[in-house]
Enzyme design. Sequence first.
Site, short mmCIF file in Angstrom:
data_model
loop_
_atom_site.label_atom_id
_atom_site.label_comp_id
_atom_site.label_asym_id
_atom_site.label_seq_id
_atom_site.Cartn_x
_atom_site.Cartn_y
_atom_site.Cartn_z
N ALA A 1 -7.00 -10.26 1.63
CA ALA A 1 -7.06 -11.32 0.64
C ALA A 1 -6.84 -10.91 -0.82
O ALA A 1 -6.38 -11.71 -1.62
CB ALA A 1 -8.41 -12.03 0.74
N ALA A 2 -7.18 -9.68 -1.20
CA ALA A 2 -7.13 -9.32 -2.62
C ALA A 2 -5.69 -9.35 -3.14
O ALA A 2 -4.77 -9.05 -2.39
CB ALA A 2 -7.71 -7.92 -2.81
N PRO A 3 -5.52 -9.74 -4.41
CA PRO A 3 -6.55 -10.06 -5.40
C PRO A 3 -7.10 -11.49 -5.32
O PRO A 3 -7.89 -11.88 -6.15
CB PRO A 3 -5.80 -9.85 -6.72
N GLY A 4 -6.66 -12.26 -4.33
CA GLY A 4 -7.29 -13.56 -4.11
C GLY A 4 -6.48 -14.77 -4.49
O GLY A 4 -6.99 -15.90 -4.42
N LYS B 1 -3.83 -16.17 -3.01
CA LYS B 1 -3.58 -17.06 -1.86
C LYS B 1 -4.89 -17.60 -1.32
O LYS B 1 -4.96 -18.73 -0.86
CB LYS B 1 -2.79 -16.30 -0.78
N ASP C 1 -12.06 -3.85 6.67
CA ASP C 1 -10.71 -3.60 7.18
C ASP C 1 -10.40 -4.67 8.22
O ASP C 1 -11.13 -4.81 9.21
CB ASP C 1 -10.68 -2.19 7.81
N ASP D 1 -1.64 -11.99 5.21
CA ASP D 1 -0.67 -11.65 4.16
C ASP D 1 -0.66 -10.12 4.09
O ASP D 1 -1.38 -9.52 3.32
CB ASP D 1 -1.11 -12.29 2.83
N CYS E 1 5.61 -9.95 1.10
CA CYS E 1 6.46 -10.14 -0.08
C CYS E 1 7.59 -9.11 -0.06
O CYS E 1 7.93 -8.53 -1.08
CB CYS E 1 5.66 -10.07 -1.37
#
EC number: 2.1.1.176
Length: 451
Positions: free
Chosen positions: A261-264, A266, A311, A330, A383
């Site tokens: 998730a980071a940096p958050g 999405k 993790d 992601d 990405c």
Amino acid sequence: MTKSNVREAALDVLLKVEKNQAYSHLLLNQTINTHNLAPRDTGLFTEIVYGTIQHQKTLDFYLSPFVKKPLGKLDDWVRLLLRLTVYQTVYLDRVPERAAFYEAVQIAKKRGHKGISGMVNGVLRSLQREGLPDPDSINDPIERMAVKYSHPEWLVSRWTEQFGEERAARICRANLEHPKQTARVNRTKVTVEEAVALLEEDGYEAEKSTIIPDGVIVKKGAIAKSRAFKEGYLSIQDESSMLAGYALGAEQGEAVMDSCAAPGGKTAHIAETMNNIGRLEALDIHQHKAALINEQKNRLDLDLINAKVLDARKAGEVFEEASFDRILVDAPCSGLGVIKRKPDLKWTKSAADTVRLGKIQLDILQAVWPLLRPGGTLVYSTCTVDRDENSTIAASFLEKTPDARPDEGMRDRLPEKLQQVCKSGAELELFPDDFGTDGFYIHAFTKMSSC
């Protein structure tokens, strides 16, 4: 700060990027804050650093005929000083050539000695007198494209093989363009129209995105310093990254996991689509990055986000099977879709990275899949535009996972203009030249009830 000092600061950042493989965007922000650069200097400083890194292969081609020994044999700071000076004279209209040359020689005197400053002056004057070499004179098509559009040859060769010569050239050209400054509106707080009006009221030049309903394009002014950003009405995000939230299609009241998730960014978008109602577990392997998720949560007032240091490959040790309606993976990737924002990536990544990262991506997909309920949706996104990390991994996952099927309904969840470029209902491969966004990949899967 004088223009000379701006160029010296740019040279220092370029040296750190080259020597320590440091990330240019982090160093830029750090230097801007440390030196308290004025806005007018920040623009030139940023332009010189990013532009020199972005165009370095072309710049070396221009310089090579005028330097007696190979450029790689020069001291790092001398090579970088020559690059950044030629970059200014070739690509920046507002920088007078004589001023750039003069300051390069002064910096060479200060950092080196009379001999080096004489060499720098001689190289620059020779280039001025004889003119730039023409990359079109290169016979080999891969080398020609690599020099003309300043990309490593292995990458040009790879993209030519994967997408064809014409598409590879379009990707490379698009990577040299300035990225758009875009933001996503937090629609739990304001409408897109209200966000645009607030920005304009504060002197920003902003308009609605033409491809993303939640998106805003800011053409003048730094979003991060805006009142709208500080109030939690906006998040800085590329339009392509916003698509992951649309593809996932989370609804209020559901149980959702964002596994990397980071940096958050999405994560917050998913929370906004859920209207801040439901359960949203946001995992990241690093403590300091999980803290970034909480920063987003607090700034945007999205209470349902639960950031957790974990993790994703071990998520099955914490969460029960079939306990999530939707999962976003992601995945960590080479980032070859965001070269226009992070140009140093193209010089530091290698083909081996795509193989290594592809394995991690597949491991994460297989680890979190049991946590998805039957009938649920999993979205895999990256990405990068490299097929060995994208469609190859998606195909491998489908092959290894008997109860997984492509989620053909994904296309209908995407904004209308993006539906046109869906390869199938379940897969979107977005290139930097399609809509001026970053390159991005999305594949949605659904879990069968039985198989």
